[in-house]
Design a protein around this motif. Structure first.
Motif, PDB file in Angstrom:
ATOM      1  N   MET A 117     -12.210  18.894   9.860  1.00 18.02           N
ATOM      2  CA  MET A 117     -10.768  19.015   9.571  1.00 18.02           C
ATOM      3  C   MET A 117     -10.378  18.005   8.461  1.00 18.02           C
ATOM      4  SD  MET A 117      -7.069  18.597  11.231  1.00 18.02           S
ATOM      5  CE  MET A 117      -6.917  19.028  12.839  1.00 18.02           C
ATOM      6  N   THR A 118      -9.500  18.480   7.574  1.00 19.69           N
ATOM      7  CA  THR A 118      -9.069  17.622   6.463  1.00 19.69           C
ATOM      8  C   THR A 118      -8.273  16.427   6.986  1.00 19.69           C
ATOM      9  OG1 THR A 118      -8.942  19.526   5.010  1.00 19.69           O
ATOM     10  CG2 THR A 118      -7.665  17.594   4.356  1.00 19.69           C
ATOM     11  N   LEU A 119      -8.604  15.258   6.487  1.00 18.38           N
ATOM     12  CA  LEU A 119      -7.775  14.077   6.749  1.00 18.38           C
ATOM     13  C   LEU A 119      -7.474  13.400   5.414  1.00 18.38           C
ATOM     14  CD1 LEU A 119      -6.372  12.120   8.704  1.00 18.38           C
ATOM     15  CD2 LEU A 119      -8.494  10.822   8.814  1.00 18.38           C
ATOM     16  N   GLY A 120      -6.188  13.433   5.056  1.00 17.92           N
ATOM     17  CA  GLY A 120      -5.746  12.774   3.822  1.00 17.92           C
ATOM     18  C   GLY A 120      -5.102  11.446   4.171  1.00 17.92           C
ATOM     19  N   ARG A 121      -4.905  10.634   3.151  1.00 18.77           N
ATOM     20  CA  ARG A 121      -4.274   9.343   3.435  1.00 18.77           C
ATOM     21  C   ARG A 121      -3.505   8.854   2.208  1.00 18.77           C
ATOM     22  NH1 ARG A 121      -6.266   6.056  -0.692  1.00 18.77           N
ATOM     23  NH2 ARG A 121      -8.460   5.579  -0.524  1.00 18.77           N
ATOM     24  N   PHE A 122      -2.522   7.995   2.486  1.00 24.15           N
ATOM     25  CA  PHE A 122      -1.837   7.266   1.431  1.00 24.15           C
ATOM     26  C   PHE A 122      -1.994   5.805   1.803  1.00 24.15           C
ATOM     27  CE2 PHE A 122       2.250   5.515  -0.348  1.00 24.15           C
ATOM     28  CZ  PHE A 122       1.839   5.571  -1.672  1.00 24.15           C
ATOM     29  N   ALA A 123      -2.448   5.007   0.836  1.00 23.24           N
ATOM     30  CA  ALA A 123      -2.843   3.632   1.172  1.00 23.24           C
ATOM     31  C   ALA A 123      -2.195   2.615   0.226  1.00 23.24           C
ATOM     32  CB  ALA A 123      -4.365   3.534   1.110  1.00 23.24           C
ATOM     33  N   PRO A 124      -0.882   2.417   0.373  1.00 25.28           N
ATOM     34  CA  PRO A 124      -0.224   1.484  -0.551  1.00 25.28           C
ATOM     35  C   PRO A 124      -0.508   0.025  -0.209  1.00 25.28           C
ATOM     36  CG  PRO A 124       1.359   2.234   1.091  1.00 25.28           C
ATOM     37  CD  PRO A 124       0.059   2.972   1.367  1.00 25.28           C
ATOM     38  N   SER A 125      -0.393  -0.827  -1.223  1.00 23.51           N
ATOM     39  CA  SER A 125      -0.440  -2.268  -0.981  1.00 23.51           C
ATOM     40  C   SER A 125       1.012  -2.726  -0.859  1.00 23.51           C
ATOM     41  CB  SER A 125      -1.092  -2.976  -2.172  1.00 23.51           C
ATOM     42  OG  SER A 125      -2.363  -2.412  -2.398  1.00 23.51           O
ATOM     43  N   PRO A 126       1.349  -3.428   0.215  1.00 29.28           N
ATOM     44  CA  PRO A 126       2.761  -3.798   0.406  1.00 29.28           C
ATOM     45  C   PRO A 126       3.155  -5.023  -0.422  1.00 29.28           C
ATOM     46  CG  PRO A 126       1.478  -4.479   2.303  1.00 29.28           C
ATOM     47  CD  PRO A 126       0.511  -3.794   1.373  1.00 29.28           C
ATOM     48  N   THR A 127       3.123  -4.854  -1.734  1.00 25.75           N
ATOM     49  CA  THR A 127       3.453  -5.976  -2.631  1.00 25.75           C
ATOM     50  C   THR A 127       4.761  -5.729  -3.373  1.00 25.75           C
ATOM     51  OG1 THR A 127       2.123  -4.928  -4.354  1.00 25.75           O
ATOM     52  CG2 THR A 127       1.035  -6.616  -3.041  1.00 25.75           C
ATOM     53  N   GLY A 128       5.422  -4.621  -3.102  1.00 24.16           N
ATOM     54  CA  GLY A 128       6.677  -4.335  -3.806  1.00 24.16           C
ATOM     55  C   GLY A 128       7.259  -3.024  -3.315  1.00 24.16           C
ATOM     56  N   VAL A 129       8.252  -2.557  -4.071  1.00 22.44           N
ATOM     57  CA  VAL A 129       8.922  -1.306  -3.711  1.00 22.44           C
ATOM     58  C   VAL A 129       8.082  -0.135  -4.238  1.00 22.44           C
ATOM     59  CG1 VAL A 129      11.011   0.041  -4.164  1.00 22.44           C
ATOM     60  CG2 VAL A 129      11.168  -2.430  -3.843  1.00 22.44           C
ATOM     61  N   LEU A 130       7.990   0.947  -3.468  1.00 22.16           N
ATOM     62  CA  LEU A 130       7.284   2.142  -3.953  1.00 22.16           C
ATOM     63  C   LEU A 130       8.120   2.793  -5.054  1.00 22.16           C
ATOM     64  CD1 LEU A 130       6.123   3.809  -0.600  1.00 22.16           C
ATOM     65  CD2 LEU A 130       4.744   2.421  -2.174  1.00 22.16           C
ATOM     66  N   HIS A 131       7.532   2.957  -6.243  1.00 19.88           N
ATOM     67  CA  HIS A 131       8.278   3.617  -7.318  1.00 19.88           C
ATOM     68  C   HIS A 131       7.906   5.093  -7.375  1.00 19.88           C
ATOM     69  CE1 HIS A 131       4.621   3.463  -9.635  1.00 19.88           C
ATOM     70  NE2 HIS A 131       4.609   2.137  -9.664  1.00 19.88           N
ATOM     71  N   LEU A 132       8.494   5.802  -8.311  1.00 19.56           N
ATOM     72  CA  LEU A 132       8.294   7.259  -8.350  1.00 19.56           C
ATOM     73  C   LEU A 132       6.824   7.650  -8.480  1.00 19.56           C
ATOM     74  CD1 LEU A 132      11.324   8.442 -10.506  1.00 19.56           C
ATOM     75  CD2 LEU A 132      10.832   9.088  -8.140  1.00 19.56           C
ATOM     76  N   GLY A 133       6.043   6.833  -9.160  1.00 17.65           N
ATOM     77  CA  GLY A 133       4.609   7.132  -9.294  1.00 17.65           C
ATOM     78  C   GLY A 133       3.919   7.051  -7.938  1.00 17.65           C
ATOM     79  N   ASN A 134       4.221   6.009  -7.184  1.00 15.79           N
ATOM     80  CA  ASN A 134       3.631   5.866  -5.843  1.00 15.79           C
ATOM     81  C   ASN A 134       4.095   7.013  -4.941  1.00 15.79           C
ATOM     82  OD1 ASN A 134       4.698   2.505  -6.225  1.00 15.79           O
ATOM     83  ND2 ASN A 134       2.582   3.174  -6.507  1.00 15.79           N
ATOM     84  N   LEU A 135       5.374   7.350  -5.036  1.00 15.90           N
ATOM     85  CA  LEU A 135       5.910   8.407  -4.164  1.00 15.90           C
ATOM     86  C   LEU A 135       5.283   9.755  -4.519  1.00 15.90           C
ATOM     87  CD1 LEU A 135       9.677   7.313  -4.136  1.00 15.90           C
ATOM     88  CD2 LEU A 135       7.971   6.944  -2.334  1.00 15.90           C
ATOM     89  N   ARG A 136       4.995   9.957  -5.802  1.00 19.62           N
ATOM     90  CA  ARG A 136       4.353  11.203  -6.232  1.00 19.62           C
ATOM     91  C   ARG A 136       2.936  11.299  -5.660  1.00 19.62           C
ATOM     92  NH1 ARG A 136       1.690  12.820 -11.223  1.00 19.62           N
ATOM     93  NH2 ARG A 136       2.158  14.978 -11.724  1.00 19.62           N
ATOM     94  N   THR A 137       2.223  10.168  -5.668  1.00 21.13           N
ATOM     95  CA  THR A 137       0.874  10.151  -5.081  1.00 21.13           C
ATOM     96  C   THR A 137       0.951  10.428  -3.578  1.00 21.13           C
ATOM     97  OG1 THR A 137       0.168   8.549  -6.710  1.00 21.13           O
ATOM     98  CG2 THR A 137      -1.174   8.705  -4.731  1.00 21.13           C
ATOM     99  N   ALA A 138       1.915   9.793  -2.922  1.00 20.20           N
ATOM    100  CA  ALA A 138       2.060   9.992  -1.476  1.00 20.20           C
ATOM    101  C   ALA A 138       2.324  11.472  -1.191  1.00 20.20           C
ATOM    102  CB  ALA A 138       3.207   9.132  -0.936  1.00 20.20           C
ATOM    103  N   LEU A 139       3.241  12.072  -1.955  1.00 18.81           N
ATOM    104  CA  LEU A 139       3.584  13.472  -1.718  1.00 18.81           C
ATOM    105  C   LEU A 139       2.383  14.388  -1.986  1.00 18.81           C
ATOM    106  CD1 LEU A 139       5.687  15.658  -1.060  1.00 18.81           C
ATOM    107  CD2 LEU A 139       6.319  15.675  -3.489  1.00 18.81           C
ATOM    108  N   ALA A 140       1.680  14.145  -3.086  1.00 11.21           N
ATOM    109  CA  ALA A 140       0.525  15.006  -3.405  1.00 11.21           C
ATOM    110  C   ALA A 140      -0.533  14.909  -2.305  1.00 11.21           C
ATOM    111  CB  ALA A 140      -0.078  14.619  -4.755  1.00 11.21           C
ATOM    112  N   SER A 141      -0.776  13.709  -1.801  1.00 11.64           N
ATOM    113  CA  SER A 141      -1.811  13.571  -0.766  1.00 11.64           C
ATOM    114  C   SER A 141      -1.354  14.272   0.522  1.00 11.64           C
ATOM    115  CB  SER A 141      -2.173  12.102  -0.519  1.00 11.64           C
ATOM    116  OG  SER A 141      -1.072  11.378  -0.045  1.00 11.64           O
TER     117      SER A 141
END
Ligand code: GLU
Length: 299
Positions: free
Chosen positions: A1-25
């Motif tokens: 079964m597919t398991l995707g993930r979003f793995a941000p580093s909590p060093t700041g605010v998520l910007h649109l680029g990070n949110l786009r990666t999260a959404l795509a994953s």
């Protein structure tokens, strides 16, 4: 079964680029009928803050992106990373590195590899083992690594030329990013890694580390970055293009999802929507591989 993930580093605010990666994953995993998890990559010492991570989770939840299962924080997982180091040492793959930052700058005679990375030239490769309380590097085998990227196709990289032997444990006692990311993707059973193209140059190195640990290789997709309307990188302006700042200007999560969904090829035009509206129309072969630019009106 597919398991995707979003793995941000909590060093700041998520910007649109990070949110786009999260959404795509999320769309990729959920679209395949799979699960999706969030992992907080907070191994990088004092730059990582719990409150920033909590705020990132709230922003993701505001977009409808919630982890299937508990959110894992890497700072809680030192024992697992230690075990991995012990296994690598047992296989003769680690050596202590005594180079200081200054030594590394002086040694960097080779032209900078992609994205500002300087490959480690292997200066300490011959050093005898001095115990686990030293900076530790993985001895890479020779040769290129071929891998397939879902978005940008077949890739072939020589990790020695891109990163050199990666640092896995730092002198200050922190586990390094490469170790934590590879160990956790393996331990959690992640089958697909979707992340920004800024991390493409470290993929071959991480594949070598997976091989050394006997872990399976996930599928990879490296997404183009999101740039400001003038083409500059978003990183430093992160605060300006996070969810809260956009909401203060009247741009609500549905507008953001509409723009992100359009930028990922799910919608013919950026139209306000919910995350569930995008799920049936996400396909990797429709995702543009290049950079996306924030709308002028949002910047
Ligand atoms: N934690 C990394 C970052 O925020 C991402 C790691 C990954 O996706 O492999 O840049």
């Amino acid at each position: 079964m597919t398991l995707g993930r979003f793995a941000p580093s909590p060093t700041g605010v998520l910007h649109l680029g990070n949110l786009r990666t999260a959404l795509a994953s999320w769309l990729s995993a959920r679209g395949a009928g799979g699960r999706w998890i969030i992992r907080m990559e907070d191994v990088d010492g004092p730059r990582c803050r719990r409150d920033l991570g909590e705020a990132q989770l709230r922003d993701l939840a505001a977009l409808g992106l919630e982890s299937d299962g508990p959110v894992l924080w890497q700072s809680d997982r030192g024992a697992l990373y230690r075990e991995a180091l012990a296994a690598l040492h047992g296989a003769g793959r680690l050596y202590p590195c005594a180079c200081t930052r200054k030594d590394l700058q002086l040694l960097a005679s080779a032209p900078h590899a992609e994205d500002g990375l300087r490959p480690y030239p292997g200066r300490c490769r011959g050093r005898a083992w001095e115990g686990f309380d030293r900076a530790l590097r993985l001895r890479l085998p020779e040769g290129a690594v071929a891998w397939e990227d879902r978005l940008i196709g077949p890739q072939r990289d020589d990790p020695a030329a891109l990163t050199g032997d990666p640092l896995l444990f730092r002198r200050d006692g922190c586990f390094a990013y490469h170790l934590a990311v590879v160990v956790d993707d393996g331990a959690q059973g992640v089958t697909e890694v979707v992340r920004g193209t800024d991390l493409r140059p470290v993929t071959a190195t991480q594949i070598r580390l997976q091989e050394a640990l006997g872990l399976p290789r996930p599928a990879y997709a490296h997404l183009g970055m999101v740039a400001a309307p003038d083409g500059s990188r978003l990183g430093k302006r992160a605060g300006a293009l996070g969810l809260e700042a956009l909401e203060a200007r009247g741009i609500i999560p549905e507008d953001i999802l509409g723009w992100l969904g359009w930028s990922l090829g799910c919608l013919p035009r950026p139209e306000a929507c919910a995350v569930s509206d995008l799920i049936g129309s996400f396909h990797w072969n429709r995702v543009p591989a290049g950079e996306a630019r924030v709308p002028e009106a949002w910047a």
